[in-house]
Design an enzyme around this catalytic site. Structure first.
Site, PDB file in Angstrom:
ATOM      1  N   GLU A 423       0.823  -1.204   0.000  1.00 45.79           N
ATOM      2  CA  GLU A 423       0.000   0.000   0.000  1.00 45.79           C
ATOM      3  C   GLU A 423       0.860   1.259   0.000  1.00 45.79           C
ATOM      4  O   GLU A 423       0.588   2.208   0.741  1.00 45.79           O
ATOM      5  CB  GLU A 423      -0.960  -0.014   1.193  1.00 45.79           C
ATOM      6  CG  GLU A 423      -1.885  -1.198   1.173  1.00 45.79           C
ATOM      7  CD  GLU A 423      -3.017  -1.139   2.187  1.00 45.79           C
ATOM      8  OE1 GLU A 423      -3.011  -0.247   3.052  1.00 45.79           O
ATOM      9  OE2 GLU A 423      -3.919  -1.992   2.090  1.00 45.79           O
ATOM     10  N   GLU A 499      -4.237  -8.885   0.313  1.00 44.89           N
ATOM     11  CA  GLU A 499      -4.877  -8.769   1.636  1.00 44.89           C
ATOM     12  C   GLU A 499      -6.361  -8.930   1.413  1.00 44.89           C
ATOM     13  O   GLU A 499      -6.935  -8.270   0.541  1.00 44.89           O
ATOM     14  CB  GLU A 499      -4.591  -7.415   2.287  1.00 44.89           C
ATOM     15  CG  GLU A 499      -3.366  -7.401   3.130  1.00 44.89           C
ATOM     16  CD  GLU A 499      -3.059  -6.044   3.757  1.00 44.89           C
ATOM     17  OE1 GLU A 499      -3.965  -5.424   4.338  1.00 44.89           O
ATOM     18  OE2 GLU A 499      -1.897  -5.624   3.655  1.00 44.89           O
TER      19      GLU A 499
END
Ligand code: GAL
Length: 827
Positions: A423, A499
């Site tokens: 991220e 994720e």
């Protein structure tokens, strides 16, 4: 590399011959090797101006063995950031060690190797500065040769200075990984000195390429003999190769060895080989270096996904932070092994080391168990997520850190991808691709046998700015509905869920009526498995469907395998009035995300994953069956199974069979990319059952045949303590652990599902208390105390062996209950 004074090589070998047995340098076996430098350190928190000095008075400092995590010792306090566990992970602290090295080692290269120190480590030897390493997750070696005094006392001093707001989870603090002192002859194989690949593998033979680096600090070019033996798991030599090399200061020699009829490293049968590299000059051995490796092929294919040895394997993965729950961050091989065994029993075959380089022990465990791994380097690049995060060091250190990570880990058969980031905020920047390309190129420069990846959480930004094009494989965090779109619009891309889910729960907590958002009264989350944490989260069922809908996806990595310290979502508000953030919902101090609690006890969701990821027939039922005061009221009962249908009985009376995939269950599923609506799950079965005390029983059937059953009984009043050790025999090595489940039971041995009795432990003999815990995400009790309150009937006691063989005598007692004794043997 600095050269030593020139020596006569022959004289030198005579001097060093006696020490040879201590010179094995092994990059992959750090726990067990014989250069262990973990013992007898002195430690103090605080700032010491003269802390590096040889004459500094450290006599009052605490004596301890490494690995050590000072933050786990607590205390929990609201003034610390709950985001990092509400524990004192920041502040200055020092470690010092006094040691002597025999004069016999004149002419040797002496170095210290840390597998990681948290963080901003600076190191001095005898008052002289020898080096530093800011990133706490990376291993590093420092040359001590120049300042070492042979035959006299030396003092090594390490200053650590972790800052607050440096991580988004619990980092731990201290020299929390293993440390070795390496004493090498001038002609030796240096750190990360072998690189093994298997370019061709068939049933009949495997070509094993080994590039071996040899360093020569003697000052004169030497003719070096390199013998490389491949040994199988039983220690038998299966192939051998010899070469003569002229080595001036350093040279890398590529060789190829053929292994006939190789046994492949696989998820089901993770066979390991060992390469033993022996370096000698004029017939005198100067170094021996062992590298564990496996023979296997990996391929990533747009149509067939991930292929291990040619067979398609769906990645049933978990993301895990590095902490070991109540044991904190101080690495322990057995603690890691247990974590991954618990995961494997859930059906896990893959791990993403979120969001940083792992310890060598984690990879060793995954090599041994047959779990494939994505090794991740960074949570931040240049753009920071937290005030004192990695972005501070990125410019100066990223290339060194990334190269070292790959050099250290590239011989592990378990490692299948390099993740250059999670991220990362650059994913929305126009020129973010440049950094991605740079990092991708570094990875391929160090290892071109594995693809790179990133965990993206923005959509479509990294596809628009072409950052996603810079990595080989695209990981998506929390975008299950987009796998197909990404693959269709990008004809070269391969995608997976890096994720997924982030659903939350607290073990053994059930609130009625079923809640769909968390209830703040207790800061627990009901275990009916429908409460999402952050707004991007969703139920596991959504991901199961997404993977089925886009079978070309490689699979998923759920967030997370184990609950971890810190990031206490969904009770993690921001509160700028305290020292940092995330203390709004104190005392919540650890995450609620995982199917397993902080102690490793399965929550109900564990069995939901098991029902999708395993084949041995299983069935699970929830909730508990102690609903005093609700007699006659309807209680929602759920079952998870990998069989075809399940029948529910209460006290022998059937409430009917439900068919998996046909009798759908509505669960709320609100997340940023999905219709805010009830979701019909084909992965759960449910009934509404009028409560009456007694026995709740589920029977699972396949082709009409009973294949699994489970029962939950209404428990009576708490009557006794029960201790269940995972192992009754542990190694007498001062490190091995026995994990003891402590249960509060009624007279008949039923778990009392609401019991919170306070337990007291006494441990005598050849062991000590290593930690206690309960999995309660809000408990501020110490992890080191000999007292612990049970949480929903259970808690965990971890005992550690001493170095003597004998017995650890354990007693657990609680007011008004029959106490229990247990013996764990150390041998
Ligand atoms: C992700 C992040 C993880 C964790 C998770 C919680 O965005 O990568 O580190 O914070 O969210 O859902």
């Amino acid at each position: 590399m600095r050269a030593l004074k020139p020596f006569s090589v022959a004289v030198l070998f005579l001097l060093v011959a006696s020490f040879f047995s201590c010179e094995v340098s092994n990059q992959s076996v750090s726990v067990l090797d014989d250069q262990n430098f973990n013992k007898n350190w002195l430690f103090s928190k605080g700032s010491f101006k003269e802390g590096s000095s040889i004459v500094f008075d450290d006599s009052a400092w605490r004596s301890l063995n490494l690995p050590h995590d000072w933050a786990i010792e607590g205390p929990f306090d609201k003034k610390y950031n709950a985001r990092t566990g509400g524990l004192p992970v920041h502040g200055e602290a020092w470690y010092r060690k006094h040691f002597t090295i025999s004069k016999d080692h004149q002419g040797k290269r002496i170095s210290i190797e840390f597998d990681g120190a948290m963080n901003e480590a600076k190191v001095w030897l005898n008052g002289e500065y020898v080096g530093e390493r800011p990133y706490g997750y990376i291993g590093f070696e420092l040359d001590l040769t120049k300042h070492i005094k042979l035959g006299e006392e030396n003092v090594i001093a390490v200053q650590l200075f972790p800052k607050d707001l440096a991580a988004r989870w619990y980092s731990g603090a201290g020299i929390y990984r293993n440390v070795r002192l390496k004493i090498n002859n001038p002609i030796h194989i240096p750190q990360y000195g072998t690189y093994i690949t298997t370019p061709e593998v068939s049933k009949e033979k495997a070509l094993v390429n080994i590039a071996t680096t040899i360093a020569n600090l003697s000052g004169v070019t030497s003719k070096v003999h390199l013998k490389t033996q491949i040994k199988d798991a039983a220690g038998a030599v299966v192939a051998e190769h010899s070469s003569e090399i002229d080595v001036n200061t350093e040279s890398t020699t590529p060789i190829q060895i053929t292994v006939e009829n190789p046994k492949l490293w696989d998820i089901k049968n993770p066979v390991l080989y060992k390469a033993v590299s022996t370096v000698s000059v004029d017939g005198h051995v100067t170094d021996e270096y062992n590298t564990d490796f496996g023979i296997r092929t990996i391929e990533f294919d747009r149509e067939n996904g991930f292929l291990l040895n040619g067979n398609s394997v769906e990645l049933n993965g978990v993301c895990m932070h590095h902490d070991q729950g109540p044991l904190g961050a101080a690495i322990n091989y057995r603690a890691k092994q247990r974590q991954m065994q618990i995961m494997q029993d859930m059906g896990v075959n893959a791990l993403r080391t979120s969001h940083n380089p792992p310890s060598p022990e984690i990879l060793k465990v995954c090599d041994e168990l047959g779990i494939v791994v994505i090794v991740e380097a960074f949570d931040e690049w240049k753009m920071g997520k937290v005030e004192n995060g990695y972005n501070k060091y990125f410019d100066e250190w990223h290339e060194i850190d990334l190269r070292d990570m790959i050099k250290r880990d590239r011989n592990h058969p378990s490692v299948i991808m390099w993740s250059i980031g999670n991220e990362i905020l650059e994913q929305s920047k126009k020129d973010g691709w440049k950094l991605a390309k740079h990092l991708n190129d570094i990875c391929h420069d160090e290892d071109n046998t594995r693809p790179t990846t990133v965990g993206f959480n923005y959509f479509p930004a990294p596809f628009v700015n072409k950052l996603a094009d810079q990595v080989d494989i695209v990981g998506m965090n929390y975008w299950p509905e987009r796998y197909n779109e990404i693959m269709e619009e990008n004809p070269n891309m391969i995608v997976y869920g890096s994720e997924t889910s982030s659903l939350t729960s607290s073990r053994g907590v059930y609130h009625l009526p079923i809640e769909f958002t968390q209830k703040h009264e207790t800061n627990h989350v009901s275990s009916y498995d429908v409460i999402v944490g952050p707004p991007w989260a969703y139920a596991p069922d959504v991901e199961f469907d997404a993977q089925a809908k886009e079978p070309r996806s490689l699979g998923e990595f759920i967030w997370t395998g184990f609950d971890y310290l810190g990031e206490p979502t969904p009770y993690g508000g921001r509160d700028n009035s305290t020292n940092g953030y995330w203390n709004d919902d104190w005392p919540s101090r650890s995450s609620y995300f995982a199917p397993v609690d902080l102690c490793g006890f399965p929550k109900d969701r564990y069995y939901l994953y098991q029902s999708q990821w395993t084949e041995t027939p299983m069935v699970h039922v929830l909730p508990h069956w102690n609903w005093e005061g609700k007699e006659g009221e309807k209680i929602p009962v759920f079952a998870y199974t990998n069989a075809e249908e399940v029948e529910l009985f209460v006290n022998g009376k059937s409430y009917g069979k439900k068919v998996k995939g046909k009798d759908l269950v509505e669960i709320p599923s609100e997340y940023h990319d999905f219709n805010k609506a009830l979701y019909k799950s084909k992965y759960r079965l449910s009934w509404q059952v009028p409560y009456q005390p007694g026995t709740l029983k589920v029977v699972a059937y396949k082709s009409g045949k009973e294949v699994a059953t489970k029962e939950v009984k209404t428990a009576g009043a708490p009557a006794k303590v029960k201790l269940l050790a995972d192992r009754h025999n542990i190694k007498a090595n001062g490190e091995d652990l026995s994990f003891i489940t402590v249960r509060i039971e009624d007279e008949s041995g039923n778990l009392c599902p609401n019991a919170d009795n306070l337990l007291t432990f006494s441990i005598q003999g050849e062991g000590v208390l290593a930690a206690v815990g309960s999995g309660d995400q809000t408990s501020l009790e110490s992890f080191q105390s000999n007292k612990r309150k049970a949480f929903n009937g259970m808690c965990l006691l971890v005992v550690k062996s001493s170095e003597a063989t004998g017995e650890i005598k354990i007693e657990a007692s609680s007011n008004g209950l029959t106490s229990e004794r247990l013996i764990v043997k150390t041998n």
